[in-house]
Motif scaffolding. Structure first.
Motif: not given
Length: 361
Positions: A216-224
């Motif tokens: 349920x989590x997102x990975x990495x730096x903020x992106x489009x």
């Protein structure tokens, strides 16, 4: 039972205004009676403490009667001393109910203020507060929803605004993304999960940048990719300068009908060391005329000349360092906006001169 005060504060203020008493002396007497009493300055007593993340401590405070009010999302200066040096730092209010306030302090390794405060504060302690400031506000018209992007301690301002909006009956979609390096740095997790359970229009996710993401989590730096199919009407972003600038770049990459508001709690990176162009700086009240450059903030250049201007956050959020521009032009290092009209207030911690300038300092 409160201790007896023989004179109403209004009478004491009148006596000070007519120079029959000194405010410092009155304050010393009031503080001896009760630690959070002052004639005009705002002090608050710590009611409770709780950890809301592995590196973030939430404080519940009650301000004295000099408190003039604020709203969640605004920041308030907190003053303290370390080794005889008076320090001030800005912290966002997560809740305001009359004189009852809540805010959270993130541990900053090596920080002169937060580390000392977190390691030593106890319920019953008294802290001095400054005037609230900050322009973030919940969008009035966001029919397609609101997107909240936070990094690190930027969650505190947005959490305060979110709780207030939902408590006032906000029904449109809201998506909150909080970016942290490690999972243990996620803040207000039980509170946000409880809000999601009560408000089906709210969705909260965490973006993990320094370790593998969980379910349920997102990975990495903020992106489009992270922003696709999210509420796209209005944006509120808060975090370090680099995160905020990336959020705004992604936001403006597509046509948007709504508004974008942002607040960065770290200053813009210093420009590449090219030396800049020499300029003449005049600090009018100090009677000082010196050579400076057009790259660094005026606050930094004033301090380099031995001046000690009043300041707080050094990030352009609070207004403690505000001075009048008397002559010349300056550039706001956060937005690039130029100011040249004489008499305009400028925040010297984020204002760099564009040519010769004269300021009321």
């Amino acid at each position: 039972m409160l201790p007896f005060v023989p004179f109403p504060l209004g009478w004491l203020r009148l006596l000070v205004a007519h120079d029959w008493l000194r405010e410092a002396g009155v304050d010393a007497w009031l503080a001896a009676v009760r630690a959070d009493w002052r004639l005009n300055r705002t002090f608050a007593r710590v009611y409770s403490l709780r950890w809301v993340a592995a590196d973030m401590l939430a404080l519940r405070l009650k301000a004295n009667r000099n408190w003039r009010g604020a709203r969640p999302g605004q920041a308030v200066l907190m003053y303290g001393e370390r080794n005889g040096v008076r320090l001030a730092r800005c912290y966002s209010l997560t809740a305001v109910r009359g004189r009852m306030l809540e805010l959270a302090i993130k541990r900053q390794p090596g920080g002169r203020f937060a580390e000392t405060l977190i390691d030593n504060i106890l319920p019953g302690d008294v802290l001095e507060l400054g005037t609230p400031s900050g322009e973030l506000a919940w969008p009035r018209d966001a029919a397609s929803g609101v997107l909240l992007l936070a990094a690190g301690s930027g969650i505190t301002a947005l959490y305060g605004l979110l709780r207030e909006a939902l408590g006032n009956g906000w029904q449109q979609p809201v998506w909150l993304l909080h970016s942290v390096r490690q999972r243990e740095q996620r803040a207000f997790v039980p509170e946000l999960e409880a809000l999601m359970a009560r408000h089906p229009n709210l969705r909260v996710q965490w973006l993990i940048t320094g370790e593998p993401a969980g379910e349920g989590e997102l990975q990495g730096r903020l992106c489009a990719e992270h922003l696709r199919e999210r509420p796209a009407h209005s944006l509120l972003a808060c975090g370090p300068h680099g995160f905020v600038q990336e959020a705004l770049t992604l936001w403006h990459a597509e046509p948007r009908a709504g508004t974008a508001q942002w607040e960065a709690f770290s200053p813009p990176p210093a420009p590449a060391s090219t030396g800049g162009q020499p300029v003449r700086l005049e600090f009018a009240r100090s009677g000082l005329r010196v050579e400076g450059d057009d790259q660094r903030p005026l606050l930094e250049q004033a301090e380099a000349q031995g001046l000690r201007p009043r300041h707080g956050c050094r990030q352009g959020v609070c207004t403690e360092c505000t001075c009048q521009l008397l002559e010349g032009r300056v550039r706001d290092l956060r937005s690039g906006r130029e100011i040249s009209e004489p008499g305009q207030p400028i925040r010297i911690c984020v204002s760099a001169p564009l040519g010769d300038v004269r300021i009321d300092l």
